[in-house]
Design an enzyme around this catalytic site. Sequence first.
Site, mmCIF file in Angstrom:
data_model
loop_
_atom_site.group_PDB
_atom_site.id
_atom_site.type_symbol
_atom_site.label_atom_id
_atom_site.label_comp_id
_atom_site.label_asym_id
_atom_site.label_seq_id
_atom_site.Cartn_x
_atom_site.Cartn_y
_atom_site.Cartn_z
ATOM 1 N N TYR A 140 42.687 -9.266 -77.080
ATOM 2 C CA TYR A 140 43.259 -7.914 -77.013
ATOM 3 C C TYR A 140 42.693 -7.129 -78.189
ATOM 4 O O TYR A 140 43.055 -7.366 -79.342
ATOM 5 C CB TYR A 140 44.779 -7.995 -77.074
ATOM 6 C CG TYR A 140 45.529 -6.687 -76.876
ATOM 7 C CD1 TYR A 140 44.886 -5.469 -76.702
ATOM 8 C CD2 TYR A 140 46.918 -6.681 -76.866
ATOM 9 C CE1 TYR A 140 45.586 -4.285 -76.533
ATOM 10 C CE2 TYR A 140 47.639 -5.506 -76.693
ATOM 11 C CZ TYR A 140 46.979 -4.319 -76.528
ATOM 12 O OH TYR A 140 47.681 -3.145 -76.360
ATOM 13 N N LYS A 168 40.847 -7.331 -73.259
ATOM 14 C CA LYS A 168 41.544 -6.070 -72.984
ATOM 15 C C LYS A 168 41.024 -5.080 -74.007
ATOM 16 O O LYS A 168 41.346 -5.161 -75.191
ATOM 17 C CB LYS A 168 43.059 -6.235 -73.102
ATOM 18 C CG LYS A 168 43.851 -4.953 -72.834
ATOM 19 C CD LYS A 168 45.351 -5.231 -72.970
ATOM 20 C CE LYS A 168 46.188 -4.013 -72.561
ATOM 21 N NZ LYS A 168 46.107 -2.895 -73.509
ATOM 22 N N SER A 170 41.175 -1.805 -75.550
ATOM 23 C CA SER A 170 41.991 -0.606 -75.723
ATOM 24 C C SER A 170 41.418 0.339 -76.762
ATOM 25 O O SER A 170 42.049 1.338 -77.104
ATOM 26 C CB SER A 170 43.427 -0.991 -76.093
ATOM 27 O OG SER A 170 44.054 -1.622 -75.004
ATOM 28 N N GLU A 196 44.076 7.084 -69.747
ATOM 29 C CA GLU A 196 43.498 8.381 -69.422
ATOM 30 C C GLU A 196 42.000 8.313 -69.133
ATOM 31 O O GLU A 196 41.402 9.288 -68.678
ATOM 32 C CB GLU A 196 43.760 9.376 -70.555
ATOM 33 C CG GLU A 196 43.096 9.053 -71.875
ATOM 34 C CD GLU A 196 43.849 8.035 -72.726
ATOM 35 O OE1 GLU A 196 43.426 7.809 -73.888
ATOM 36 O OE2 GLU A 196 44.842 7.451 -72.243
#
Length: 306
Positions: A140, A168, A170, A196
């Site tokens: 992550y 992941k 981000s 978004e």
Amino acid sequence: MKNEMVTKYQGIYVAMYSVYDDLGNVDAARVKKLARYYVSSGIKGLYVGGSSGEGILQTVEERKQVLEAAMEEVKGELIIIVHVGANSTRESVDLSKHAEEVGADVISAVPAIYYRLSEAAVENHWQQMIDSTKLPFIIYNIPQTTGFNLSMPLFKKMAQQDKVIGIKMSGESTFELQQFKEVGGEDFLVFNGPDEQFLAGRIMGADGGIGGTYGVMPELFCVLNRLYVENKLEEAQVLQFKINGIIKKLLGYPSLYGACKYILHVRGIETGEPRFPLLPVRVEDHDSLAALNQEIEAVIAAYLNE
């Protein structure tokens, strides 16, 4: 092995919200109701105990309670990825072993926060989790909150392990996302993190997405993902813009998680308020959030009824 993992796990995952009773304690019955709510939405699975789930703000026992309740309700119906990251490696290993014991599918973790750790320290932190179970592991990467920027050399080293099946991503750069996919290879999972820019992430190589705002509009992200798969990019762009309009409104409240949880409250799904220091929703925002819920439900209905 990894190629099979990509096929099995790619798709849309709701980053499940925290679920408390009216006194702020973990509520197993409410956890189950929320997990059940998502089963028919079309998502692939749930990401439990991450940022949206406030895992970092909960005790180890609370995190176990949440996972146990979710597993009891939807095991076998949704894939469960469990965030086991904690400041202490010992706690992270404990959470990893518990995830395996209750039948979770995958574990995932951020680097430990607060201390500015070296790459060697982060590698060791993750490696102890990886070695503690037989479960696959997803990195992550969220540097804007952890303060740790995952380098390509460390990523490449981690990704070479059979049990490390994905990341992941981000971070806010789709260029970095594309680089992770290129280095990891076609048989390595990359999940888009920033909601978004889901479409941008997919175009740049992401295999799916894990997101917090998915929790109030999972159907829209499933449709958006389908439009991408069907190469209907203009239609996908239109939907992403509509989603972004909703996200922009959600970000206008003092608490994003509080706003999302209140929208679920309007729908009859009680999750309690966010845990401090995250702010609850203000009373004066209730009416506008109810109106925003109507807007979201109208967009969902329009796409599902096409």
